[in-house]
Design a protein around this motif. Structure first.
Motif, PDB file in Angstrom:
ATOM      1  N   PRO A   4       0.854  -1.191   0.000  1.00  0.00           N
ATOM      2  CA  PRO A   4       0.000   0.000   0.000  1.00  0.00           C
ATOM      3  C   PRO A   4       0.889   1.241   0.000  1.00  0.00           C
ATOM      4  N   ASP A   5       0.406   2.316  -0.591  1.00  0.00           N
ATOM      5  CA  ASP A   5       1.230   3.515  -0.620  1.00  0.00           C
ATOM      6  C   ASP A   5       0.419   4.737  -0.243  1.00  0.00           C
ATOM      7  N   LEU A   6       1.092   5.865  -0.174  1.00  0.00           N
ATOM      8  CA  LEU A   6       0.458   7.099   0.277  1.00  0.00           C
ATOM      9  C   LEU A   6      -0.438   7.719  -0.782  1.00  0.00           C
ATOM     10  N   ASP A   7      -0.489   7.141  -1.992  1.00  0.00           N
ATOM     11  CA  ASP A   7      -1.418   7.633  -3.001  1.00  0.00           C
ATOM     12  C   ASP A   7      -2.855   7.217  -2.690  1.00  0.00           C
ATOM     13  N   ASN A   8      -3.009   6.170  -1.906  1.00  0.00           N
ATOM     14  CA  ASN A   8      -4.328   5.719  -1.470  1.00  0.00           C
ATOM     15  C   ASN A   8      -4.749   6.579  -0.276  1.00  0.00           C
ATOM     16  N   PRO A   9      -5.828   7.372  -0.397  1.00  0.00           N
ATOM     17  CA  PRO A   9      -6.205   8.306   0.677  1.00  0.00           C
ATOM     18  C   PRO A   9      -6.505   7.619   2.006  1.00  0.00           C
ATOM     19  N   ASP A  10      -7.136   6.451   1.964  1.00  0.00           N
ATOM     20  CA  ASP A  10      -7.449   5.765   3.213  1.00  0.00           C
ATOM     21  C   ASP A  10      -6.180   5.283   3.908  1.00  0.00           C
ATOM     22  N   TYR A  11      -5.270   4.713   3.145  1.00  0.00           N
ATOM     23  CA  TYR A  11      -4.030   4.235   3.742  1.00  0.00           C
ATOM     24  C   TYR A  11      -3.167   5.417   4.197  1.00  0.00           C
ATOM     25  N   ALA A  12      -3.171   6.502   3.438  1.00  0.00           N
ATOM     26  CA  ALA A  12      -2.401   7.691   3.826  1.00  0.00           C
ATOM     27  C   ALA A  12      -2.915   8.243   5.149  1.00  0.00           C
ATOM     28  N   ARG A  13      -4.228   8.278   5.316  1.00  0.00           N
ATOM     29  CA  ARG A  13      -4.819   8.755   6.567  1.00  0.00           C
ATOM     30  C   ARG A  13      -4.383   7.857   7.734  1.00  0.00           C
ATOM     31  N   PHE A  14      -4.396   6.537   7.493  1.00  0.00           N
ATOM     32  CA  PHE A  14      -3.968   5.586   8.518  1.00  0.00           C
ATOM     33  C   PHE A  14      -2.485   5.767   8.857  1.00  0.00           C
ATOM     34  N   ALA A  15      -1.632   5.877   7.823  1.00  0.00           N
ATOM     35  CA  ALA A  15      -0.187   5.989   8.038  1.00  0.00           C
ATOM     36  C   ALA A  15       0.173   7.288   8.755  1.00  0.00           C
ATOM     37  N   TRP A  16      -0.417   8.408   8.323  1.00  0.00           N
ATOM     38  CA  TRP A  16      -0.114   9.679   8.988  1.00  0.00           C
ATOM     39  C   TRP A  16      -0.689   9.719  10.399  1.00  0.00           C
ATOM     40  N   GLY A  17      -1.821   9.064  10.630  1.00  0.00           N
ATOM     41  CA  GLY A  17      -2.372   8.967  11.982  1.00  0.00           C
ATOM     42  C   GLY A  17      -1.436   8.202  12.905  1.00  0.00           C
TER      43      GLY A  17
END
Length: 96
Positions: A4-17
């Motif tokens: 998964p990468d930061l281009d996916n908004p849901d995963y980006a939200r999870f990773a930055w959280g």
């Protein structure tokens, strides 16, 4: 690789959280490091002027917090597959 990468908004939200949660905990750890550091200084040299105490506390706090922030970014970049997207110019053309 199928990371998964930061281009996916849901995963980006999870990773930055997760990164922000890490920084909140490390802020607490930085405050504890200030307490330990100032206690060690007090035991080693005795009472210090207020300005020296404040600058020492700030130096300890921000050094620990900066180290945590930078290491957190390294793990965020690596864990999200962002590093895998980088092309290595030193690799032969047929391997790219």
């Amino acid at each position: 690789m199928n990371h998964p990468d930061l281009d996916n908004p849901d995963y980006a939200r999870f990773a930055w959280g997760r990164y922000k949660r890490l920084l909140r905990w490390m802020t607490l750890a930085s405050a504890c490091a200030v307490g330990v550091g100032l206690s060690a200084l007090y035991l080693a040299i005795g009472p210090m002027p207020l300005l020296v105490t404040l600058f020492s506390a700030g130096g300890i706090f921000f050094s620990v917090l900066l180290a945590a922030a930078l290491m957190g970014l390294v793990f965020l970049s690596s864990g999200t597959g962002h590093d895998d997207k980088i092309m290595d110019p030193t690799r032969p053309e047929e391997e790219r």
